[in-house]
Design a protein around this motif. Structure first.
Motif, mmCIF file in Angstrom:
data_model
loop_
_atom_site.group_PDB
_atom_site.id
_atom_site.type_symbol
_atom_site.label_atom_id
_atom_site.label_comp_id
_atom_site.label_asym_id
_atom_site.label_seq_id
_atom_site.Cartn_x
_atom_site.Cartn_y
_atom_site.Cartn_z
ATOM 1 N N GLN A 1 0.855 -1.191 0.000
ATOM 2 C CA GLN A 1 0.000 0.000 0.000
ATOM 3 C C GLN A 1 0.887 1.235 0.000
ATOM 4 O O GLN A 1 1.796 1.351 0.817
ATOM 5 N N VAL A 2 0.628 2.165 -0.913
ATOM 6 C CA VAL A 2 1.527 3.298 -1.070
ATOM 7 C C VAL A 2 0.748 4.520 -1.535
ATOM 8 O O VAL A 2 -0.282 4.400 -2.205
ATOM 9 N N LYS A 3 1.242 5.705 -1.150
ATOM 10 C CA LYS A 3 0.739 6.971 -1.697
ATOM 11 C C LYS A 3 1.709 7.419 -2.782
ATOM 12 O O LYS A 3 2.918 7.496 -2.554
ATOM 13 N N LEU A 4 1.179 7.724 -3.951
ATOM 14 C CA LEU A 4 2.020 8.110 -5.081
ATOM 15 C C LEU A 4 2.099 9.618 -5.275
ATOM 16 O O LEU A 4 2.751 10.079 -6.216
ATOM 17 N N ALA A 5 1.446 10.387 -4.396
ATOM 18 C CA ALA A 5 1.370 11.834 -4.604
ATOM 19 C C ALA A 5 2.748 12.479 -4.650
ATOM 20 O O ALA A 5 2.963 13.462 -5.373
ATOM 21 N N HIS B 1 10.924 -7.085 -12.289
ATOM 22 C CA HIS B 1 10.899 -5.681 -11.881
ATOM 23 C C HIS B 1 9.495 -5.148 -12.145
ATOM 24 O O HIS B 1 9.015 -5.172 -13.282
ATOM 25 N N ILE B 2 8.847 -4.659 -11.098
ATOM 26 C CA ILE B 2 7.440 -4.258 -11.193
ATOM 27 C C ILE B 2 7.328 -2.745 -11.019
ATOM 28 O O ILE B 2 7.722 -2.192 -9.990
ATOM 29 N N GLN B 3 6.804 -2.102 -12.035
ATOM 30 C CA GLN B 3 6.556 -0.653 -12.020
ATOM 31 C C GLN B 3 5.076 -0.423 -11.709
ATOM 32 O O GLN B 3 4.201 -1.020 -12.332
ATOM 33 N N PHE B 4 4.795 0.455 -10.747
ATOM 34 C CA PHE B 4 3.415 0.667 -10.295
ATOM 35 C C PHE B 4 3.102 2.155 -10.314
ATOM 36 O O PHE B 4 3.820 2.960 -9.721
ATOM 37 N N THR B 5 2.030 2.516 -11.020
ATOM 38 C CA THR B 5 1.629 3.913 -11.126
ATOM 39 C C THR B 5 0.109 4.002 -11.110
ATOM 40 O O THR B 5 -0.582 3.009 -11.374
ATOM 41 N N ALA B 6 -0.407 5.184 -10.787
ATOM 42 C CA ALA B 6 -1.864 5.391 -10.760
ATOM 43 C C ALA B 6 -2.131 6.864 -11.025
ATOM 44 O O ALA B 6 -1.961 7.714 -10.147
ATOM 45 N N ALA B 7 -2.556 7.177 -12.243
ATOM 46 C CA ALA B 7 -2.682 8.569 -12.670
ATOM 47 C C ALA B 7 -3.714 9.346 -11.867
ATOM 48 O O ALA B 7 -3.574 10.553 -11.666
ATOM 49 N N ASN B 8 -4.768 8.663 -11.392
ATOM 50 C CA ASN B 8 -5.855 9.372 -10.712
ATOM 51 C C ASN B 8 -5.869 9.154 -9.209
ATOM 52 O O ASN B 8 -6.880 9.392 -8.555
ATOM 53 N N ALA B 9 -4.767 8.709 -8.642
ATOM 54 C CA ALA B 9 -4.770 8.369 -7.217
ATOM 55 C C ALA B 9 -4.738 9.598 -6.324
ATOM 56 O O ALA B 9 -5.262 9.575 -5.208
ATOM 57 N N GLY B 10 -4.115 10.694 -6.794
ATOM 58 C CA GLY B 10 -3.973 11.853 -5.919
ATOM 59 C C GLY B 10 -3.217 11.462 -4.665
ATOM 60 O O GLY B 10 -2.164 10.823 -4.722
ATOM 61 N N ALA B 11 -3.775 11.815 -3.501
ATOM 62 C CA ALA B 11 -3.146 11.458 -2.230
ATOM 63 C C ALA B 11 -3.750 10.206 -1.618
ATOM 64 O O ALA B 11 -3.466 9.873 -0.470
ATOM 65 N N ASP B 12 -4.595 9.497 -2.390
ATOM 66 C CA ASP B 12 -5.172 8.249 -1.888
ATOM 67 C C ASP B 12 -4.119 7.151 -1.840
ATOM 68 O O ASP B 12 -3.120 7.184 -2.568
ATOM 69 N N ASP B 13 -4.372 6.167 -0.998
ATOM 70 C CA ASP B 13 -3.553 4.963 -1.004
ATOM 71 C C ASP B 13 -3.934 4.102 -2.200
ATOM 72 O O ASP B 13 -5.117 3.979 -2.545
ATOM 73 N N VAL B 14 -2.943 3.515 -2.836
ATOM 74 C CA VAL B 14 -3.179 2.536 -3.893
ATOM 75 C C VAL B 14 -2.498 1.237 -3.491
ATOM 76 O O VAL B 14 -1.525 1.240 -2.726
ATOM 77 N N VAL B 15 -3.012 0.129 -4.005
ATOM 78 C CA VAL B 15 -2.587 -1.181 -3.516
ATOM 79 C C VAL B 15 -2.102 -2.049 -4.669
ATOM 80 O O VAL B 15 -2.803 -2.218 -5.671
ATOM 81 N N LEU B 16 -0.908 -2.592 -4.503
ATOM 82 C CA LEU B 16 -0.348 -3.565 -5.439
ATOM 83 C C LEU B 16 -0.367 -4.932 -4.768
ATOM 84 O O LEU B 16 -0.005 -5.060 -3.597
ATOM 85 N N GLY B 17 -0.801 -5.948 -5.507
ATOM 86 C CA GLY B 17 -0.838 -7.299 -4.956
ATOM 87 C C GLY B 17 -0.093 -8.283 -5.839
ATOM 88 O O GLY B 17 -0.094 -8.159 -7.066
ATOM 89 N N ASP C 1 -10.871 3.166 -8.641
ATOM 90 C CA ASP C 1 -11.019 4.105 -9.756
ATOM 91 C C ASP C 1 -9.813 5.035 -9.836
ATOM 92 O O ASP C 1 -9.959 6.237 -10.024
ATOM 93 N N HIS C 2 -8.619 4.459 -9.680
ATOM 94 C CA HIS C 2 -7.408 5.279 -9.649
ATOM 95 C C HIS C 2 -6.596 5.196 -10.933
ATOM 96 O O HIS C 2 -5.518 5.761 -11.021
ATOM 97 N N ASN C 3 -7.095 4.451 -11.927
ATOM 98 C CA ASN C 3 -6.369 4.310 -13.196
ATOM 99 C C ASN C 3 -4.979 3.722 -12.956
ATOM 100 O O ASN C 3 -3.984 4.172 -13.527
ATOM 101 N N ALA C 4 -4.923 2.697 -12.115
ATOM 102 C CA ALA C 4 -3.640 2.107 -11.733
ATOM 103 C C ALA C 4 -3.117 1.181 -12.826
ATOM 104 O O ALA C 4 -3.882 0.522 -13.526
ATOM 105 N N VAL C 5 -1.793 1.138 -12.937
ATOM 106 C CA VAL C 5 -1.121 0.279 -13.916
ATOM 107 C C VAL C 5 0.063 -0.388 -13.227
ATOM 108 O O VAL C 5 0.858 0.276 -12.552
ATOM 109 N N ALA C 6 0.171 -1.704 -13.401
ATOM 110 C CA ALA C 6 1.337 -2.449 -12.921
ATOM 111 C C ALA C 6 1.944 -3.168 -14.118
ATOM 112 O O ALA C 6 1.253 -3.910 -14.818
#
Length: 482
Positions: free
Chosen positions: A174-178, A256-272, A221-226
């Motif tokens: 779980q990470v904040k990408l802001a 090597h796993i790259q994780f991004t989320a264009a619409n996350a803002g300051a929300d937490d996003v989760v990679l599993g 709904d964070h437009n996340a990409v792994a």
């Protein structure tokens, strides 16, 4: 009669009463928030928390309109940082309009992409030495809500070289990408519709070859990409967008796993990341008790717990015929001889997963046939006549029930039946008798039918029913006649 002077005195008395009521002790009246006006903006000092009551907020004539509903009043905040930083602005699920500005009153400039309406957590990317002004607006019927602001730290795994190592599976990160950044030369994933978004990195080295499930903030709904890369060239192996996907991983080869989320803002996003569920192979064969005359159907009824379905990779019928790989979920096959055959089904699904199941297919050709049906050509009323049914049997001992039917105007009605156990490769006689009646005379002719019903499934049931030629019925013989 009320005079004009009396009316004036009454009006004055009413006004005085209202004023007294308004000033009476113990009566609370909401007032605009202290930071209702831009000039009285509350300075945000970290960590910051405040209770906001929007019900009496107002709008100044020069408040900007770019981010506000015209009917909503505003509360103002200011923030100046000595270093570049990112803030998380949390209104604790209150539905508010916000906008961030720089400049001075009357000449405020909206910070790009800072307008927001809703209940999500906002982010503020603040540059050192710049004063930012935050407007917060809510409907007059909104309840008071809490507002907090805190620094979003830069993720420790922001850069490729500092990737977080994933140990045992299953793993949830779980990470904040802001406050994440974009490195020079960072790859763009094939399924990323918002290239250039900040990212973080993970790495995982499998100890054994197998299939993995990668989840990119699934269903949010964070437009996340792994995206998963391997080797020094960062060759892409898999890309997952706001869902989960399956990939094949080889033992000892680092992912090597790259994780991004264009619409996350300051929300937490989760990679599993976890091991994929194994397939559950299943083979359905029909009909039961098949014979050499049947087209045996093989259905792949295997299940994939991950929900991707399965396909037939190989199907061996066990009789030496060529192995098949059909492009559908079923196939037909006819066996040439009786016996027990071991069928072997191998199914496959995404991520290189396979599973195999074997099943014994017993082929037994049970076949009895009515080869003779002897009935009288004519008979008199009250006469008892023999009726014989002859059965031929195939390769197995069978228990067979033979039923004799009499035809009527409404169809065939059972008369009697006889059950016998008959030995293989021989014929067997089933003897019956029938006494003709006056009702038969009324019909004029009688038609008999015989059926043979073995206790096992008959391979060729079409020869198990026979209808005899009609028997003519005459009056009873005169008394004393032979």
């Amino acid at each position: 009669m009320t005079t004009r002077g009396t009316r004036l005195r009454l009006a004055a008395t009413a006004v005085a009463a209202l004023a007294a009521a308004a000033l009476a002790p113990g009566t609370a009246h909401a007032a605009p928030p202290s930071n209702d006006d831009f000039d009285n903006a509350t300075a945000i000092t970290l960590p910051f928390t405040e209770q906001v009551d929007p019900r009496e907020a107002t709008r100044a004539p020069d408040d900007p309109n770019s981010c506000l509903h015209p009917a909503n009043g505003t509360a103002w905040y200011s923030f100046t940082s000595t270093v570049d930083t990112t803030l998380a602005l949390d209104f604790h699920r209150a539905y508010v309009d916000t906008g961030v500005y720089t400049g001075t009153r009357g000449a405020l400039a909206l910070v790009p992409r800072s307008c927001s309406t809703g209940s999500e957590i906002r982010e503020l990317d603040a540059r050192a030495g710049v004063t930012y002004y935050l407007s917060v607006a809510a409907n007059s019927w909104s309840w008071p809500f809490q507002f907090t602001a805190e620094v979003v730290p830069q993720p420790a795994n922001d850069h490729f070289a500092a990737a977080e190592t994933i140990g045992a599976l299953p793993f949830t990160g779980q990470v904040k990408l802001a406050a994440a950044t974009v490195e020079a030369g960072e790859p763009t994933a094939s399924c990323d519709h918002n290239p250039g978004s900040p990212s973080v990195w993970y790495e995982y080295t499998p100890v054994e070859t197998g299939s993995l499930v990668l989840s990119a903030d699934a269903w949010a709904d964070h437009n996340a990409v792994a995206a998963v890369y391997t080797g020094p060239e960062r060759t892409e192996l898999a890309c997952v967008h706001s869902h989960h996907g399956i990939l094949r991983a080889e033992a000892g080869r680092t992912l090597h796993i790259q994780f991004t989320a264009a619409n996350a803002g300051a929300d937490d996003v989760v990679l599993g990341l976890r091991a994929a569920e194994v397939l559950r192979p299943a083979l359905q064969v029909s009909p039961e008790g098949a014979s050499i005359h049947d087209e045996v159907r093989f259905d792949n009824t295997s299940q994939d717990p991950e929900g991707y379905g399965t396909s037939i990779e190989r199907l061996d019928f066990g009789d030496g015929t060529p192995v098949v790989a059909p492009d559908r979920s079923y196939v037909y096959h006819r066996y040439a001889a009786d016996g027990d055959y071991t069928a072997r089904l191998t199914v496959a699904s995404l991520g290189g997963r396979t599973a195999t199941i074997t099943k014994t297919i017993p082929i037994r050709t049970h076949d009895v046939a009515i080869t003779g049906f002897d009935v009288p050509t004519a008979a008199r009323v009250d006469a008892t006549k023999p009726i014989d049914v002859t059965l031929a049997n195939g390769n197995y001992t069978e228990t067979v029930k033979v039923t004799l039917y009499r035809g009527t105007a409404t169809g065939f009605q059972p008369v009697t039946s006889l059950t016998k156990t008959i030995r293989p490769n021989r014929t067997t006689r089933f003897p019956f008798t029938y006494t003709f009646t006056a009702a038969d005379l009324t019909e004029g002719t009688i038609v008999f039918k015989a059926t043979a019903e073995p206790t096992t499934r008959d391979a060729l049931p079409s020869d198990n029913t026979v209808i005899a030629p009609a028997t003519r019925v005459r009056k009873a013989a005169p008394q004393g006649a032979s």
